[in-house]
Design a protein around this motif. Structure first.
Motif, PDB file in Angstrom:
ATOM      1  N   ALA A 275      66.637  20.626 -28.677  1.00  0.00           N
ATOM      2  CA  ALA A 275      65.213  20.938 -28.538  1.00  0.00           C
ATOM      3  C   ALA A 275      64.470  19.764 -27.915  1.00  0.00           C
ATOM      4  O   ALA A 275      64.619  18.624 -28.352  1.00  0.00           O
ATOM      5  CB  ALA A 275      64.611  21.271 -29.897  1.00  0.00           C
ATOM      6  N   SER A 276      63.674  20.064 -26.911  1.00  0.00           N
ATOM      7  CA  SER A 276      62.836  19.055 -26.273  1.00  0.00           C
ATOM      8  C   SER A 276      61.529  18.918 -27.061  1.00  0.00           C
ATOM      9  O   SER A 276      61.241  19.731 -27.949  1.00  0.00           O
ATOM     10  CB  SER A 276      62.521  19.473 -24.838  1.00  0.00           C
ATOM     11  OG  SER A 276      61.708  20.639 -24.847  1.00  0.00           O
ATOM     12  N   LEU A 277      60.748  17.916 -26.729  1.00  0.00           N
ATOM     13  CA  LEU A 277      59.432  17.764 -27.355  1.00  0.00           C
ATOM     14  C   LEU A 277      58.592  19.021 -27.126  1.00  0.00           C
ATOM     15  O   LEU A 277      57.934  19.510 -28.043  1.00  0.00           O
ATOM     16  CB  LEU A 277      58.695  16.554 -26.779  1.00  0.00           C
ATOM     17  CG  LEU A 277      59.187  15.176 -27.170  1.00  0.00           C
ATOM     18  CD1 LEU A 277      58.374  14.102 -26.444  1.00  0.00           C
ATOM     19  CD2 LEU A 277      59.108  14.975 -28.670  1.00  0.00           C
ATOM     20  N   ARG A 278      58.628  19.528 -25.906  1.00  0.00           N
ATOM     21  CA  ARG A 278      57.849  20.727 -25.588  1.00  0.00           C
ATOM     22  C   ARG A 278      58.285  21.921 -26.416  1.00  0.00           C
ATOM     23  O   ARG A 278      57.461  22.673 -26.947  1.00  0.00           O
ATOM     24  CB  ARG A 278      57.947  21.044 -24.094  1.00  0.00           C
ATOM     25  CG  ARG A 278      56.956  22.145 -23.689  1.00  0.00           C
ATOM     26  CD  ARG A 278      57.022  22.457 -22.210  1.00  0.00           C
ATOM     27  NE  ARG A 278      57.531  23.820 -22.125  1.00  0.00           N
ATOM     28  CZ  ARG A 278      58.554  24.194 -21.388  1.00  0.00           C
ATOM     29  NH1 ARG A 278      59.192  23.340 -20.647  1.00  0.00           N
ATOM     30  NH2 ARG A 278      58.936  25.431 -21.374  1.00  0.00           N
ATOM     31  N   MET A 279      59.596  22.098 -26.546  1.00  0.00           N
ATOM     32  CA  MET A 279      60.113  23.222 -27.327  1.00  0.00           C
ATOM     33  C   MET A 279      59.683  23.103 -28.787  1.00  0.00           C
ATOM     34  O   MET A 279      59.255  24.099 -29.397  1.00  0.00           O
ATOM     35  CB  MET A 279      61.642  23.274 -27.220  1.00  0.00           C
ATOM     36  CG  MET A 279      62.140  23.565 -25.825  1.00  0.00           C
ATOM     37  SD  MET A 279      63.875  23.096 -25.618  1.00  0.00           S
ATOM     38  CE  MET A 279      64.678  24.555 -26.210  1.00  0.00           C
ATOM     39  N   LEU A 280      59.780  21.904 -29.343  1.00  0.00           N
ATOM     40  CA  LEU A 280      59.376  21.698 -30.734  1.00  0.00           C
ATOM     41  C   LEU A 280      57.875  21.890 -30.902  1.00  0.00           C
ATOM     42  O   LEU A 280      57.418  22.450 -31.905  1.00  0.00           O
ATOM     43  CB  LEU A 280      59.808  20.316 -31.217  1.00  0.00           C
ATOM     44  CG  LEU A 280      61.310  20.124 -31.402  1.00  0.00           C
ATOM     45  CD1 LEU A 280      61.636  18.654 -31.654  1.00  0.00           C
ATOM     46  CD2 LEU A 280      61.823  20.996 -32.540  1.00  0.00           C
TER      47      LEU A 280
END
Length: 114
Positions: free
Chosen positions: A52-57
């Motif tokens: 998970a990327s920062l954006r996804m989280l």
């Protein structure tokens, strides 16, 4: 159609200890939300690392990317997650750590039958 796919059991420690420590003591409710999200994803994946990327989280939790970044730093510092990445721009993999379970297993193994 049910509103959820499956029920996920959450360890008592997460609800009784971590919530108080992270929200009350550390004053980081975002970190608790990120941990709960990662915990749920890891449980669904049989405790494999969660990509998970920062954006996804941020999208999954409703938090800002900066709040997620701060949350991840706290979770790593408290040894609640371990994050790896293949390179600087790759999507990170977050392994949820449950030290309270590991400690209980170690204590159980040390007990010698009477």
């Amino acid at each position: 159609m049910p509103r959820f796919r499956e029920a996920i059991a959450v360890d008592d420690y997460v609800l009784d200890v971590l919530m108080r420590d992270i929200i009350g003591h550390d004053r980081q409710p975002a970190a608790y939300l990120v941990y709960l999200y990662l915990y749920g994803q890891a449980a669904r994946q049989k405790w494999k690392s969660v990509s998970a990327s920062l954006r996804m989280l941020a999208e999954a939790t409703g938090l800002s990317k900066s709040a997620v970044q701060t949350a991840l730093e706290l979770l790593r510092r408290r040894e609640l997650i371990d994050t790896t990445s293949d390179h600087a721009t790759a999507v990170s993999k977050h392994r949820v750590l449950r030290h309270w379970r590991d400690d209980a297993r170690r204590r159980k193994r040390r007990k010698v039958p009477g």
